[in-house]
Design a protein around this motif. Structure first.
Motif, mmCIF file in Angstrom:
data_model
loop_
_atom_site.group_PDB
_atom_site.id
_atom_site.type_symbol
_atom_site.label_atom_id
_atom_site.label_comp_id
_atom_site.label_asym_id
_atom_site.label_seq_id
_atom_site.Cartn_x
_atom_site.Cartn_y
_atom_site.Cartn_z
ATOM 1 N N TYR A 1 13.524 -9.127 1.773
ATOM 2 C CA TYR A 1 12.232 -8.849 1.138
ATOM 3 C C TYR A 1 11.142 -9.776 1.667
ATOM 4 O O TYR A 1 9.992 -9.360 1.803
ATOM 5 N N MET A 2 11.493 -11.004 1.964
ATOM 6 C CA MET A 2 10.511 -11.941 2.507
ATOM 7 C C MET A 2 10.062 -11.505 3.901
ATOM 8 O O MET A 2 8.867 -11.557 4.224
ATOM 9 N N PHE B 1 7.783 -8.577 3.421
ATOM 10 C CA PHE B 1 6.479 -9.008 2.927
ATOM 11 C C PHE B 1 5.632 -9.607 4.046
ATOM 12 O O PHE B 1 4.452 -9.275 4.199
ATOM 13 N N MET C 1 4.586 -6.764 6.490
ATOM 14 C CA MET C 1 3.543 -5.894 5.937
ATOM 15 C C MET C 1 2.219 -6.630 5.807
ATOM 16 O O MET C 1 1.159 -6.063 6.073
ATOM 17 N N ALA C 2 2.272 -7.886 5.410
ATOM 18 C CA ALA C 2 1.040 -8.672 5.299
ATOM 19 C C ALA C 2 0.418 -8.895 6.675
ATOM 20 O O ALA C 2 -0.805 -8.805 6.826
ATOM 21 N N ILE D 1 1.979 2.302 2.137
ATOM 22 C CA ILE D 1 2.138 1.247 1.137
ATOM 23 C C ILE D 1 2.149 1.850 -0.263
ATOM 24 O O ILE D 1 2.935 1.444 -1.123
ATOM 25 N N SER E 1 5.196 1.557 -2.861
ATOM 26 C CA SER E 1 4.923 0.938 -4.154
ATOM 27 C C SER E 1 5.260 1.880 -5.310
ATOM 28 O O SER E 1 5.846 1.464 -6.308
ATOM 29 N N THR F 1 -1.171 -3.634 -1.000
ATOM 30 C CA THR F 1 -0.260 -4.716 -0.615
ATOM 31 C C THR F 1 -0.091 -5.713 -1.759
ATOM 32 O O THR F 1 1.033 -6.116 -2.077
ATOM 33 N N PHE G 1 3.542 -6.352 -4.091
ATOM 34 C CA PHE G 1 4.297 -7.590 -4.109
ATOM 35 C C PHE G 1 4.007 -8.500 -5.285
ATOM 36 O O PHE G 1 4.710 -9.481 -5.489
#
Length: 109
Positions: free
Chosen positions: A6-7, A10, A13-14, A47, A51, A104, A108
């Motif tokens: 997941y990190m 993240f 995606m960021a 996204i 989500s 985003t 998260f």
């Protein structure tokens, strides 16, 4: 193990979101800016799908909020395609940026 994945997701995606927004703001070429804009609206919709699908089934408010943020990107694309003046182009860029940033952050946090 799963938190590491997941990190990585993240950060990826960021990084894509930040790089796309920076390019959308600072590119000079209108042709390149157009393609970055199309990519950012599609990215905002991706996204939104991620989500909305990651929210629990019984949490309808969270799902509707995620779809609403994705709809901002679609509205920006519609405004860009139907623009009559130069101010509409800036508004469509702002909608795409807002949709990407909001989506985003909503995904998260």
């Amino acid at each position: 193990m799963a938190l590491g994945i997941y990190m990585i997701m993240f950060v990826g995606m960021a990084a894509i979101s930040i790089a796309g927004l920076i390019l959308l703001c600072f590119l000079k070429s209108e042709k390149a800016k157009k393609w970055i804009f199309y990519f950012m609206t599609a990215w905002a919709m991706v996204i939104a799908v991620i989500s909305a699908r990651s929210a629990p089934v019984n949490d309808l408010g969270r799902q509707l909020t995620a779809w609403g943020l994705g709809f901002l990107g679609a509205a920006g694309l519609f405004l860009y395609l139907k623009r009559e003046e130069n101010g509409a182009k800036a508004a469509s860029y702002a909608l795409a940026a807002l949709s990407t940033i909001g989506g985003t952050l909503f995904l998260f946090f």
